[in-house]
Design an enzyme around this catalytic site. Structure first.
Site, mmCIF file in Angstrom:
data_model
loop_
_atom_site.group_PDB
_atom_site.id
_atom_site.type_symbol
_atom_site.label_atom_id
_atom_site.label_comp_id
_atom_site.label_asym_id
_atom_site.label_seq_id
_atom_site.Cartn_x
_atom_site.Cartn_y
_atom_site.Cartn_z
ATOM 1 N N GLU A 35 34.536 16.761 48.403
ATOM 2 C CA GLU A 35 35.395 15.893 49.215
ATOM 3 C C GLU A 35 36.759 16.552 49.348
ATOM 4 O O GLU A 35 37.362 16.973 48.371
ATOM 5 C CB GLU A 35 35.504 14.512 48.553
ATOM 6 C CG GLU A 35 36.608 13.611 49.094
ATOM 7 C CD GLU A 35 36.527 13.359 50.593
ATOM 8 O OE1 GLU A 35 35.434 13.039 51.088
ATOM 9 O OE2 GLU A 35 37.561 13.528 51.275
ATOM 10 N N ILE A 51 32.592 -4.366 59.142
ATOM 11 C CA ILE A 51 31.591 -5.312 59.640
ATOM 12 C C ILE A 51 30.186 -4.840 59.269
ATOM 13 O O ILE A 51 29.870 -3.666 59.365
ATOM 14 C CB ILE A 51 31.666 -5.402 61.182
ATOM 15 C CG1 ILE A 51 33.026 -5.913 61.631
ATOM 16 C CG2 ILE A 51 30.551 -6.280 61.730
ATOM 17 C CD1 ILE A 51 33.395 -7.264 61.094
ATOM 18 N N HIS A 53 26.998 -5.223 60.940
ATOM 19 C CA HIS A 53 26.526 -5.673 62.251
ATOM 20 C C HIS A 53 25.101 -6.213 62.160
ATOM 21 O O HIS A 53 24.284 -5.727 61.377
ATOM 22 C CB HIS A 53 26.583 -4.520 63.241
ATOM 23 C CG HIS A 53 27.970 -4.132 63.621
ATOM 24 N ND1 HIS A 53 28.706 -4.805 64.572
ATOM 25 C CD2 HIS A 53 28.785 -3.150 63.154
ATOM 26 C CE1 HIS A 53 29.894 -4.247 64.691
ATOM 27 N NE2 HIS A 53 29.979 -3.237 63.824
ATOM 28 N N GLU A 340 29.297 6.787 63.866
ATOM 29 C CA GLU A 340 30.308 5.795 64.251
ATOM 30 C C GLU A 340 29.654 4.418 64.097
ATOM 31 O O GLU A 340 28.576 4.302 63.524
ATOM 32 C CB GLU A 340 30.751 6.055 65.685
ATOM 33 C CG GLU A 340 29.605 6.029 66.686
ATOM 34 C CD GLU A 340 30.039 6.384 68.100
ATOM 35 O OE1 GLU A 340 31.212 6.203 68.430
ATOM 36 O OE2 GLU A 340 29.196 6.846 68.882
ATOM 37 N N CYS A 440 53.468 -8.196 50.462
ATOM 38 C CA CYS A 440 54.704 -7.405 50.300
ATOM 39 C C CYS A 440 54.413 -5.916 50.394
ATOM 40 O O CYS A 440 55.335 -5.101 50.362
ATOM 41 C CB CYS A 440 55.455 -7.761 49.014
ATOM 42 S SG CYS A 440 55.021 -6.788 47.557
#
Lengths: 486, 420
Positions: A35, A51, A53, A340, A440
């Site tokens: 990574e 989400i 889906h 995606e 904050c």
């Protein structure tokens, strides 16, 4: 130059790379993940709509449709096994124009075709009855009860931890500079080592085309498609219960309005193709655009309660579908590219699929000692008063609240740093326990979290970064600088 | 469940003054709850002077001012808990607290004084576009790093917002050896005190650019620069006025927000203008027996006024306990109109009020040679000329009980500005 040997090397510690790593860990193989950033979950996975889906949107027969459905079905079980937040809150695709109702019906049929269960079309009044803040103009909606929301950090980090606990090695701050085919497999060059791997899995997000094109003549092109988001205070989280989408119409594609698993309200994304794969700048135009589009479908959104805005890049492959599988002209090199939307939903299924492909190719056997259960960091708000009291008695650090907005204790922060693949940066702590994620935005807890990070990792506070090296929060004091501290 | 006469949420200047006043009014069973490791609140990091001119008739630093009140609390033997976070307050005045020693406990109060102070608006609340690198701090966070942790936050600094903390930090960073390149203010006037502009910017040659804002943030890791632009009367950036300023640090002093999440849990109604509770002349909120004072009620410029207001909250809470459930008379509304943004309090019990009350307010814009007027049900009873009125400076009028006696059917008091 250090030389290392692995059966499989995975490029990318995002949700796809880590899902594959965790599934591949079931097999008797020596595996590593490289990574580029200081932590997993630092690219596309950290900035998206979060989400799960339902699967009505993807073209029938596409990989997107297949893995969306499979991933959606896996998510609940996986959330229990790996202890990350997931809520099946259902989603609604709103239709604002009578003329568009046939398109809503077509969407339902596409969904049924894809195998999505429980889809129904609701009338405008039925929508308003379950979702009172949608606009009065709604004439109908597609209701998908299997739609859900997930914590993308929680999912990604849980997969990584579980992979690591099952023997996968993670190299962080490790950028792959080049790939060469060898007789044994592939050599991956990093700034200070060569990783020799029999098999390579390319899960490099917006950079997956570059790695693919290093080994294949049949090139990929990934266009970074930027999306800006607004995140609102938890006080606004109950403004909608379902994830609200909009049927593409006169106003274009629309944006989603959803609560998050932690109770915030999330609005976005925009969709702008950008040139640079590093361009995560929010822009005034896009923030204005998503504000307008959200206000067009949901009434009275308390935009005064915005606590932050951010943007992420989708890895859009020009072919339009996921690119998953062994590269024809580079045997042993596997792509998980162009991931995606619905990539986050699909991740668990892509993990299983790619791991099986690789294991089959490697002729690897399943291990008997794989343990797929991962215990997350304690969620104090889920404990009873007695349980929480006992926890504090055992470890008083759970009684010291560091992040007041999110109610995060020192005990949780220390756990996030000292556990498997623990946080090394402020953002790493934030994604694991939400310290600094609240209203904050680390104004109060930032200094304390830096102090705890420095103490637990035995570094100077000046060495603590927001995220990647170079993003230091403090400056080293220069000798001779004016200094009149009282 | 243990029970106390008064629980005070917050051990900053408001909580301390309220505690001392309640004790002097005869209440012995008081408990102050403080989340930090010391009493004194934000004053501990305000090491500059200028505190106490009204209260003590001398100029003190923040820690010195706090120390005076901490000493009074100690002398009065008022109990307090440090490192104790309040997680919840409900309308039955049950307070859920957490700390290392006793874990999670619920304690009950007969009266509560809210004194939690305020927080700074973060970058996200402004939607400043651009990257999200390290090096962007709210001014108060930077102040804590510099003054309490002894750290260096940056070398080349731009400041957005001319609130008082931003102005103070412009001077402080300069004294620390940093180069403060600019203070930019979105509005055509500063939100800070005039004296701070003179003492913190003018004296150090730091430019103040009014009607300017940050339109872009550069730097993927640490901040490398910002783009400033002038704004028009609608506060929209004017094309062609962009100016790039290289800097490693951006401080934000763009407003303070009373921290009332706990108050809402207790059913306290909030004023959307102040983000603080609606209160009557005794600083009692819409939940009976819960009082509010200091920056949680509305953001103040001067701690001296916080102390004065908090003393009233302490006295009022004591009176509430002594009187028991007094009968609330019909309230007179105090309304802010014509150039006055808000007033505190917003209602008045003219039967039970003190001999005189102070109504504090802020104006909506900078005005010159305007009158501040007070109307009783449409009749102008006070009309005072002020040379300059500015949103950054809190104003006040005094209402006297003896004058109100002449208006037995009074329904509404209006406080407004007038051109003539």
């Amino acid at each position: 130059m250090k030389e290392m040997y692995y059966d499989a090397a995975i490029i990318g510690g995002g949700v796809i790379g880590c899902a594959i790593a965790r599934e591949l860990a079931r097999y008797d193989m020596k595996i590593c993940v490289a990574e580029r950033e200081e932590d997993v979950c630092s690219g596309t996975t950290k900035a998206n709509s979060a989400i799960v889906h339902a699967g009505y949107d993807a073209s029938p027969g596409s990989l997107k449709a297949r893995f969306n459905l499979e991933g959606n079905r896996m998510m609940e079980e996986l959330s229990k096994e790996l202890d990350f937040p997931f809520i099946r809150n259902g989603s609604l695709v709103l239709c604002l124009d009578e003329e568009d109702l046939p398109n809503l019906q077509a969407l339902l049929e596409k969904g049924v075709n894809n195998g999505v269960e429980g889809l129904t079309i609701l009338s405008g009044d039925e929508v308003r009855a379950i979702e009172p803040n949608v606009t009065d103009q709604v004439v109908g909606a597609l209701y998908a009860p299997t739609g859900g929301i997930v914590c993308p950090f929680g999912l990604n980090i849980a997969l990584a931890e579980n992979a690591c606990d099952n023997g996968v090695e993670f190299f962080l701050n490790t950028e792959i500079l080049g790939i060469e085919k060898t007789t044994e497999g592939f050599d991956l060059k990093t700034p200070d080592s060569i990783i020799h791997a029999k098999f390579v899995i390319n899960a490099a997000g917006v950079y997956a085309d570059q790695f693919h094109n290093m080994v294949s003549e049949k090139t990929l092109t990934i266009i970074p498609r930027k999306g800006d988001y607004l995140l609102l205070d938890k006080q606004a989280g109950a403004h909608v219960n379902h994830t609200i989408f909009q049927l593409p119409g006169k106003m274009g594609k629309g944006v989603l309005v959803t609560k998050t698993v932690h109770g915030n309200l999330l609005i976005g994304p925009s969709a702008t193709d950008v040139e640079s794969k590093e361009d995560v700048r929010t822009t005034a135009d896009e923030l204005t655009e998503i504000t307008k589009k959200a206000a067009y479908v949901v009434k009275d959104i308390p935009f005064r309660k915005v606590i932050t805005s951010f943007s992420g890049l989708r890895a859009h492959e020009v072919g339009g579908d996921f690119v998953i599988g062994e590269v024809l002209d580079a045997p042993g090199f596997f792509d998980a590219a162009g991931i995606e939307s619905p990539g986050l939903t699909s991740a668990p299924a892509i993990g299983v699929y790619v791991a099986e492909l690789v294991a089959k190719k490697a002729d690897a056997k399943k291990r008997a000692d794989f343990n797929g259960v991962r215990k997350g960091i304690v969620h104090p708000e889920k404990l009873t008063i007695e349980e929480r009291g006992n926890l504090i008695k055992e470890d008083p650090r759970y009684g010291t609240i560091i992040c007041r907005c999110e109610g995060v204790s020192e005990g949780e922060i220390v756990d996030s740093i000292t556990r498997t693949l623990g946080a090394v940066s402020l953002d790493g702590v934030k994604r694991r326990v939400r310290a600094g994620m609240g209203r904050c935005q680390a104004g109060f807890c930032g200094p304390k979290t830096i102090e705890i990070l420095a103490r637990e990792t035995n570094r100077a506070p000046e060495d603590i970064c927001k995220n990647r090296p170079g993003s230091n929060m403090l400056k080293k004091e220069e000798k001779g600088a004016a200094n009149d501290r009282a | 469940m243990t029970e106390h006469d008064i629980i005070i949420i917050g051990g900053g200047p408001a909580g301390l003054a309220a505690a001392v006043a309640a004790r002097k009014a005869g209440i012995t069973d008081i408990l102050i709850l403080e989340r930090d490791e010391f009493l004194g609140g934000i004053l501990n990091q305000c090491i500059h002077n200028g505190f106490g001119l009204h209260t003590f008739k001398e100029e003190l630093t923040g820690p010195e001012y706090a120390a005076r009140f901490i000493q009074m609390v100690e002398e009065e033997h008022i109990p307090y808990l440090l490192n104790t976070m309040v997680l919840d307050i409900n309308s039955n005045k049950e307070v859920t607290i957490i700390n290392k020693e006793s874990g999670l406990t619920i304690i009950k109060a007969r009266a509560i004084i809210l004194a939690m102070g305020c927080r700074e608006r973060p970058r996200g609340a402004l939607n400043i576009p651009g990257y999200r690198p390290a090096g962007i701090y709210s001014a108060g966070t930077a102040q804590r790093f510099v003054n309490m942790e002894g750290k260096t936050v940056g070398k080349e600094v731009a400041i957005l917002g001319s609130g008082d903390i931003g102005l103070i930090m412009a001077r402080r960073m300069t004294l620390e050896g940093a180069k403060v390149k600019v203070v930019a203010e979105l509005m055509p006037y500063s939100g800070g005190l005039k004296r701070n502009i003179v003492q913190c910017l003018d004296d150090y040659g730091i430019p103040l650019k009014l009607s300017h804002t940050v339109i872009a943030i550069e730097g993927k890791d640490r901040l490398t620069g910002i783009t400033l632009a002038q704004v028009d009367e609608n506060r929209k950036p004017i094309s062609g006025t962009e100016e790039y300023i290289s800097c490693d640090t951006l401080l934000l002093s763009v407003g303070l927000l009373p921290e009332n999440e706990l108050s809402e849990g207790a059913g306290v109604d909030l004023n959307p203008v102040t983000s603080g509770p609606f209160v009557d002349d005794r600083l009692e909120t819409s939940t009976k027996g819960i009082f509010a004072c200091g920056n949680v009620l509305h953001v103040h410029d001067l701690v001296d006024y916080v102390s004065e207001e908090a003393s009233l909250a302490g006295v009022s809470a004591a009176a509430f306990l002594k009187e028991g459930q007094k009968k609330y008379a019909d309230m007179v509304e105090i309304a802010a109109e014509h150039g006055v943004r808000y007033t505190v309090p917003q209602r008045l019990d003219k039967e039970h009020m003190e001999d005189q009350i102070t109504v504090r307010f802020r104006v909506a814009d900078v005005y010159q040679d305007r009158y501040i007027s007070v109307y009783y049900d449409g009749e102008r009873v006070s009309h005072k000329k002020k040379r300059v009125l500015a949103p950054g400076e809190m104003e006040q009028v005094i209402l006297k009980k003896e004058n109100l006696k002449d208006y037995p059917d009074l329904k509404k008091i209006v406080i407004c500005t007038e051109v003539e």
